[in-house]
Write an enzyme that holds these catalytic residues in place. Structure first.
Site, PDB file in Angstrom:
ATOM      1  N   LYS A  72       0.861  -1.199   0.000  1.00  0.00           N
ATOM      2  CA  LYS A  72       0.000   0.000   0.000  1.00  0.00           C
ATOM      3  C   LYS A  72       0.882   1.227   0.000  1.00  0.00           C
ATOM      4  O   LYS A  72       1.846   1.306   0.765  1.00  0.00           O
ATOM      5  CB  LYS A  72      -0.839  -0.037   1.291  1.00  0.00           C
ATOM      6  CG  LYS A  72      -1.656   1.193   1.547  1.00  0.00           C
ATOM      7  CD  LYS A  72      -3.120   0.972   1.167  1.00  0.00           C
ATOM      8  CE  LYS A  72      -3.923   2.233   1.112  1.00  0.00           C
ATOM      9  NZ  LYS A  72      -3.674   3.057  -0.083  1.00  0.00           N
ATOM     10  N   LYS A  96       5.578   2.540   8.254  1.00  0.00           N
ATOM     11  CA  LYS A  96       4.362   3.213   8.744  1.00  0.00           C
ATOM     12  C   LYS A  96       3.278   2.179   9.047  1.00  0.00           C
ATOM     13  O   LYS A  96       2.621   2.250  10.083  1.00  0.00           O
ATOM     14  CB  LYS A  96       3.822   4.194   7.685  1.00  0.00           C
ATOM     15  CG  LYS A  96       4.700   5.403   7.490  1.00  0.00           C
ATOM     16  CD  LYS A  96       4.077   6.374   6.484  1.00  0.00           C
ATOM     17  CE  LYS A  96       5.134   7.338   5.996  1.00  0.00           C
ATOM     18  NZ  LYS A  96       4.628   8.512   5.331  1.00  0.00           N
ATOM     19  N   LYS A 108       4.939   1.929  -3.287  1.00  0.00           N
ATOM     20  CA  LYS A 108       4.973   3.340  -3.702  1.00  0.00           C
ATOM     21  C   LYS A 108       5.148   3.404  -5.204  1.00  0.00           C
ATOM     22  O   LYS A 108       5.782   2.531  -5.801  1.00  0.00           O
ATOM     23  CB  LYS A 108       6.137   4.075  -3.035  1.00  0.00           C
ATOM     24  CG  LYS A 108       5.920   5.576  -2.975  1.00  0.00           C
ATOM     25  CD  LYS A 108       5.023   5.944  -1.809  1.00  0.00           C
ATOM     26  CE  LYS A 108       4.761   7.420  -1.724  1.00  0.00           C
ATOM     27  NZ  LYS A 108       4.139   7.777  -0.439  1.00  0.00           N
ATOM     28  N   THR A 192      -3.430  13.212   7.074  1.00  0.00           N
ATOM     29  CA  THR A 192      -2.001  13.335   7.380  1.00  0.00           C
ATOM     30  C   THR A 192      -1.785  14.472   8.374  1.00  0.00           C
ATOM     31  O   THR A 192      -1.076  14.317   9.376  1.00  0.00           O
ATOM     32  CB  THR A 192      -1.192  13.567   6.088  1.00  0.00           C
ATOM     33  OG1 THR A 192      -1.478  12.488   5.192  1.00  0.00           O
ATOM     34  CG2 THR A 192       0.291  13.622   6.360  1.00  0.00           C
ATOM     35  N   ASN A 223      -0.975  19.633   0.737  1.00  0.00           N
ATOM     36  CA  ASN A 223      -1.990  18.893   1.493  1.00  0.00           C
ATOM     37  C   ASN A 223      -1.614  18.793   2.968  1.00  0.00           C
ATOM     38  O   ASN A 223      -2.397  19.156   3.852  1.00  0.00           O
ATOM     39  CB  ASN A 223      -2.165  17.491   0.879  1.00  0.00           C
ATOM     40  CG  ASN A 223      -3.069  16.617   1.727  1.00  0.00           C
ATOM     41  OD1 ASN A 223      -2.637  16.056   2.728  1.00  0.00           O
ATOM     42  ND2 ASN A 223      -4.329  16.524   1.366  1.00  0.00           N
ATOM     43  N   SER A 350      -6.338   5.864   4.897  1.00  0.00           N
ATOM     44  CA  SER A 350      -6.462   5.098   3.649  1.00  0.00           C
ATOM     45  C   SER A 350      -6.891   3.669   3.960  1.00  0.00           C
ATOM     46  O   SER A 350      -7.707   3.079   3.246  1.00  0.00           O
ATOM     47  CB  SER A 350      -5.119   5.065   2.908  1.00  0.00           C
ATOM     48  OG  SER A 350      -5.016   6.148   2.028  1.00  0.00           O
TER      49      SER A 350
HETATM   50  P1  NAD Z   1       1.889  18.698  -1.967  1.00  0.00           P
HETATM   51  O1  NAD Z   1       2.351  18.476  -3.349  1.00  0.00           O
HETATM   52  O2  NAD Z   1       0.419  18.880  -1.714  1.00  0.00           O
HETATM   53  O3  NAD Z   1       2.635  19.992  -1.340  1.00  0.00           O
HETATM   54  C1  NAD Z   1       4.028  20.098  -1.297  1.00  0.00           C
HETATM   55  C2  NAD Z   1       4.390  21.466  -0.748  1.00  0.00           C
HETATM   56  O4  NAD Z   1       5.821  21.562  -0.625  1.00  0.00           O
HETATM   57  C3  NAD Z   1       3.967  22.642  -1.656  1.00  0.00           C
HETATM   58  O5  NAD Z   1       3.607  23.751  -0.873  1.00  0.00           O
HETATM   59  C4  NAD Z   1       5.264  22.940  -2.435  1.00  0.00           C
HETATM   60  O6  NAD Z   1       5.330  24.277  -2.918  1.00  0.00           O
HETATM   61  C5  NAD Z   1       6.286  22.711  -1.333  1.00  0.00           C
HETATM   62  N1  NAD Z   1       7.630  22.437  -1.863  1.00  0.00           N
HETATM   63  C6  NAD Z   1       7.973  21.697  -2.917  1.00  0.00           C
HETATM   64  N2  NAD Z   1       9.308  21.738  -3.108  1.00  0.00           N
HETATM   65  C7  NAD Z   1       9.807  22.518  -2.131  1.00  0.00           C
HETATM   66  C8  NAD Z   1      11.101  22.976  -1.795  1.00  0.00           C
HETATM   67  N3  NAD Z   1      12.161  22.606  -2.517  1.00  0.00           N
HETATM   68  N4  NAD Z   1      11.256  23.772  -0.719  1.00  0.00           N
HETATM   69  C9  NAD Z   1      10.173  24.158   0.011  1.00  0.00           C
HETATM   70  N5  NAD Z   1       8.913  23.776  -0.269  1.00  0.00           N
HETATM   71  C10 NAD Z   1       8.737  22.970  -1.334  1.00  0.00           C
HETATM   72  O7  NAD Z   1       2.449  17.472  -1.125  1.00  0.00           O
HETATM   73  P2  NAD Z   1       1.900  16.868   0.248  1.00  0.00           P
HETATM   74  O8  NAD Z   1       0.923  15.798  -0.074  1.00  0.00           O
HETATM   75  O9  NAD Z   1       1.547  17.949   1.176  1.00  0.00           O
HETATM   76  O10 NAD Z   1       3.216  16.128   0.756  1.00  0.00           O
HETATM   77  C11 NAD Z   1       4.260  16.837   1.388  1.00  0.00           C
HETATM   78  C12 NAD Z   1       5.171  15.835   2.065  1.00  0.00           C
HETATM   79  O11 NAD Z   1       4.391  15.062   2.989  1.00  0.00           O
HETATM   80  C13 NAD Z   1       5.817  14.824   1.114  1.00  0.00           C
HETATM   81  O12 NAD Z   1       7.081  14.455   1.608  1.00  0.00           O
HETATM   82  C14 NAD Z   1       4.871  13.643   1.199  1.00  0.00           C
HETATM   83  O13 NAD Z   1       5.495  12.423   0.831  1.00  0.00           O
HETATM   84  C15 NAD Z   1       4.531  13.691   2.667  1.00  0.00           C
HETATM   85  N6  NAD Z   1       3.310  12.969   2.985  1.00  0.00           N
HETATM   86  C16 NAD Z   1       2.124  13.324   2.426  1.00  0.00           C
HETATM   87  C17 NAD Z   1       0.991  12.600   2.740  1.00  0.00           C
HETATM   88  C18 NAD Z   1      -0.367  12.956   2.197  1.00  0.00           C
HETATM   89  O14 NAD Z   1      -1.354  12.290   2.547  1.00  0.00           O
HETATM   90  N7  NAD Z   1      -0.497  13.996   1.408  1.00  0.00           N
HETATM   91  C19 NAD Z   1       1.072  11.507   3.604  1.00  0.00           C
HETATM   92  C20 NAD Z   1       2.310  11.193   4.174  1.00  0.00           C
HETATM   93  C21 NAD Z   1       3.420  11.929   3.841  1.00  0.00           C
END
Ligand code: NAD
Length: 416
Positions: A72, A96, A108, A192, A223, A350
């Protein structure tokens, strides 16, 4: 480790997996098996672009290990996706799931692309093309995708529709993070961030810091980061800085989060609408109670870890802190809540979504939040207990908690 290796997320993950399995008393064969994903598929996805040309994209799906159950994990659309990153991300998903005690191994996926430069129709064709390319190895009881960086519920809907067409029956349990009308779960979009909030509560309690007026710094406003800012703001904490890929905004008295949330775009960009006050690098070194990296990998390194002025670091992003930086922060008494624990809210809800799809019976949001709270707290207590009793840093403690169930399942199945 040289600088290049220190930023290699797969290598760093493998080092800690090995340490965790050794501490748990497993031998080299188990380490060899669990250090690498059991399966990695690389695919080429031809996509008809709006101008009539065809562009060929490269995608991956990595499945770490399915001894516990189906694998997953999310699908990432990003120009910097690499094979090693997807492999590391699939191993983190196993950890996780292990910490949360879910009946899954980790998976992934990723596609090298930049959705910000693609039209809606191009994105739909790419999403459907990806599913066709990996359809042999995914499925509700094999490997269940979800959203990740730059993928969302609309993309999940296209992917679910494509899979259902291929299999010729409705398959909502094939993918999670779907829109509610297609079998999504209430509370999934915010899960998250909700999980990170629970971790912040636990960490501040341990540190004896009140949440009211606590200074929170968040890197990333997508997000994870934006909902977290909203929840922290609503609970009376002061969100003093946020950022996106373009830069950061800072106000020591607290930012107007509702205003920023209203103005952010679907990719989590907002700072380009304002005069930037600081850079992303400066944001990480602000004096604060809680720093939450919620953007991308390798942001806290041995270069800036000595300068961090946060009491607590809660990793909402996957892999934001290098191993050397983990050591520096631990030595400096910073409480680090590692990614595989802190950001597990998404996969936990999820899992709830998949359970609801399998049952055909849907829960209300309160039920989702209550169950999430119980599982996150239990995970935190488990990891913190290993950290204390085995005298290991929080990351190694989380890996030990996360890999144990999988290793036991491998042994019971007689694979090793
Ligand atoms: P997203 O694409 O919705 O948002 C990413 C954010 O990071 C945006 O604001 C973007 O502008 C910013 N960003 C990108 N590159 C950057 C940089 N070089 N410096 C500073 N900011 C930068 O992604 P998300 O879903 O919020 O995920 C963010 C992190 O959280 C990732 O590492 C993801 O793997 C992790 N994560 C997300 C979820 C989920 O459910 N969305 C779950 C677990 C982990």
């Amino acid at each position: 480790m040289n600088k290049h290796e220190a930023n290699d997320v797969l290598l760093s993950t493998q080092i800690v997996i090995e340490q965790a399995l050794m501490r748990l008393g497993y031998d080299q064969t188990m380490i060899e098996l669990l250090k690498e994903p059991m399966r990695l598929l690389t695919v080429r996805i031809p996509v008809r672009m709006d101008d009539g040309s065809t562009k060929v994209f490269t995608g991956y799906r990595s499945q770490h290990n399915d001894a516990v159950g189906p694998t997953k994990g999310g699908v990432r659309f990003h120009p910097a996706v690499t094979e090693n990153e997807v492999k590391a991300l699939s191993i983190w998903m196993s950890l996780k799931c292990g910490i949360a005690d879910l009946p899954y191994g980790g998976g992934k996926g990723g596609v090298i692309c930049d959705p910000r430069t693609m039209s809606f129709l191009e994105l739909e064709r790419l999403s459907r093309g990806y599913v066709r390319a990996v359809s042999q190895i995914v499925g509700p009881n094999k490997d269940i995708p979800a959203p990740d960086v730059m993928t969302n519920s609309q993309i999940m809907a296209w992917m679910m529709d494509e899979y259902s067409r291929i299999r010729e029956f409705d398959s909502p349990g094939f993918i999670t993070g779907k829109p509610l009308v297609l079998g999504g779960s209430k509370g999934r979009e915010t899960a998250t961030a909700r999980g990170v909030v629970i971790m912040i509560h636990e960490a501040l309690r341990l540190k004896g810091i009140a949440l009211e007026n606590a200074r929170i710094v968040i890197q990333g406003f997508g997000n994870a980061g934006s909902y977290l800012a909203k929840f922290m703001h609503e609970s009376g904490a002061r969100v003093i800085a946020i950022s996106d890929v373009n830069g950061a905004l800072y106000n020591k008295d607290g930012l107007d989060i509702e205003y920023l949330l209203d103005r952010r775009d679907s990719f989590g960009n907002v700072t380009n609408l304002f005069p930037k006050t600081i850079t992303n690098a400066e944001l990480l070194e602000l004096e604060c109670d809680v720093l939450v990296p919620a953007a991308i990998e390798n942001q806290i390194t041995e270069q800036n870890a000595p300068n961090l002025r946060a009491a607590v670091v809660v990793e909402a992003a996957n892999g934001p802190t290098t191993l050397e930086a983990t050591r520096i922060l631990t030595d400096r008494g910073v409480l680090l809540i590692p990614d595989v624990l802190a950001s597990s809210g998404g996969v936990i809800v999820s899992y709830f979504e998949w359970v609801q799809n399998n049952q055909g019976y849907y829960w209300d949001e309160q039920e989702v939040d209550d169950k999430l709270q119980i599982m996150m707290k239990r995970g935190f207590e488990h990891v913190y207990d290993i950290h204390r009793t085995r005298k290991v840093d929080m990351r190694l403690a989380a890996y030990m908690a996360g890999v144990r169930k999988m290793a036991e399942a491998v042994r019971f199945r007689g694979w090793v």
